[in-house]
Design an enzyme around this catalytic site. Structure first.
Site, PDB file in Angstrom:
ATOM      1  N   HIS A   1       0.820  -1.209   0.000  1.00 37.90           N
ATOM      2  CA  HIS A   1       0.000   0.000   0.000  1.00 37.90           C
ATOM      3  C   HIS A   1       0.859   1.267   0.000  1.00 37.90           C
ATOM      4  CE1 HIS A   1      -0.311  -0.274   4.721  1.00 37.90           C
ATOM      5  NE2 HIS A   1       0.901   0.037   4.313  1.00 37.90           N
ATOM      6  N   ASN A   2       0.329   2.297  -0.655  1.00 37.07           N
ATOM      7  CA  ASN A   2       0.958   3.620  -0.746  1.00 37.07           C
ATOM      8  C   ASN A   2       2.230   3.644  -1.584  1.00 37.07           C
ATOM      9  OD1 ASN A   2      -1.052   4.314   1.063  1.00 37.07           O
ATOM     10  ND2 ASN A   2       0.309   4.490   2.826  1.00 37.07           N
TER      11      ASN A   2
END
Length: 353
Positions: A257-258
């Site tokens: 994620h990110n």
């Protein structure tokens, strides 16, 4: 029983057309109208095939090839045998790829099993989904509420397109893919079994247990990205996971994620990228590279296969090893260690004798 032909030749060309497509020039006196009916490897090519060669390992194969045409770099031009016409190119592999694409366009991306545009029997498209003209939805595929799919896109069998997902034009979504919380640009190729937009691995940890943190970001995939089979791309936690324009991702890659990946990066199979790491443009990661979280890999950097990256990598750097370090240092340390081991073994052998 005849062997099946999975990728039939889409067209025939002549010597002159192959030269134009590959950006090369026919030698004087060669018949430009001579037919070319396919492309093959040096070892199997016949008089009506085009082949290519740009690696010293294949000089013997070049010497014995029966290909009608052979794309070669200047350094190998003199090794092309009589009976084969040399097309000299500074980048034979690229030139061959252009010719191959003309012969076998169906091999460029996952194809529909339905065989024609439209929604196949057995597919489900929600009443609020929007499909432009020219979309193909194969049997068993599901397109959820509010999803949008652009013209020319193929959604493979048993793919699941989640609510509000946006897919651009002329994309290929392979069989069995799942897409949620995702926005996809144009001409994106997603191979079978890819998972995009599922939870990122986010937990607030404590001695009493680990609390799940809602992952409320998205995945943004820009134009001309290709994603290999069974790769997983997690949606962002509180900001988006981004895959930049033109990036090519191999099979079995994990992107946390990110993560933000720049334009035209190359990520080889079994790479793992932990959350909130940034790859700038034109980064290359070899197979089985592991990147810790919250790092930055600078523009144009290259990381050797099986390296473990625990810190930032400067722009244009070449890193290798675990923990990863500048490639020259890594090579020196490896050579020194090998030398010390050899000396130690020799010393032990002397003492035992």
């Amino acid at each position: 029983m005849a062997e099946p032909q999975f990728f039939p030749v889409a067209t025939s060309l002549d010597f002159g057309e192959v030269a134009v497509i590959s950006g090369t020039a026919l030698p004087e006196g060669v018949d430009a109208s001579r037919p070319v009916t396919g492309a093959a490897a040096l070892e199997t090519a016949g008089p009506s095939d085009v082949a290519y060669m740009d690696n010293p390992k294949y000089t013997d194969a070049l010497a014995s090839t029966k290909a009608g045409l052979c794309l070669v770099s200047p350094r190998f031009a003199e090794r092309v045998p009589d009976g084969t016409t040399a097309l000299i190119s500074p980048a034979p592999y690229h030139a061959f790829a252009r010719v191959l694409s003309r012969f076998f366009p169906d091999a460029l991306k996952p194809a529909s099993v339905f065989g024609s545009q439209g929604v196949a029997p057995g597919a489900f498209v929600h009443a609020t989904a929007v499909l432009e003209a020219g979309v193909t939805v194969d049997p068993g595929a599901v397109i959820g509420p509010g999803a949008e799919v652009g013209s020319g896109t193929v959604v493979g069998s048993h793919a699941v397109i989640g609510p509000q997902v946006r897919i651009g034009r002329n994309c290929a979504i392979g069989a069995g893919c799942t897409l949620q919380s995702t926005l996809i640009g144009n001409r994106v190729i997603i191979h079978p079994g890819v998972r995009i937009g599922q939870d990122g691995f986010g937990f607030a940890m404590s001695p009493k247990g680990h609390m799940k943190v809602p992952q409320i970001g998205r995945v943004i995939i820009q134009d001309d990205v290709e994603i290999g089979a069974n790769t997983c791309i997690d949606r962002g936690a509180s900001r988006d996971t981004v895959i930049g324009e033109g990036t090519k991702i191999d099979n079995l890659v994990q992107i946390g994620h990110n993560v933000v990946i720049g334009r035209h990066c190359v990520i080889v199979s079994q790479v793992g990228i932990a959350g909130s790491t940034t790859l700038e443009d034109f980064v290359v990661l070899g197979g089985q590279v592991g990147l810790a979280g919250h790092l930055t890999v600078g523009m144009g950097a290259q990381v050797a296969a099986q390296s473990g990256v625990t810190g930032d990598v400067p722009r244009g750097a070449r890193y290798g090893g675990s923990p990863a370090q500048p490639a020259l240092n890594w090579a020196r340390e490896s050579a020194l260690l090998k030398s010390l081991v050899a000396k130690r073994a020799k010393s032990i052998g002397r003492s035992e004798s």
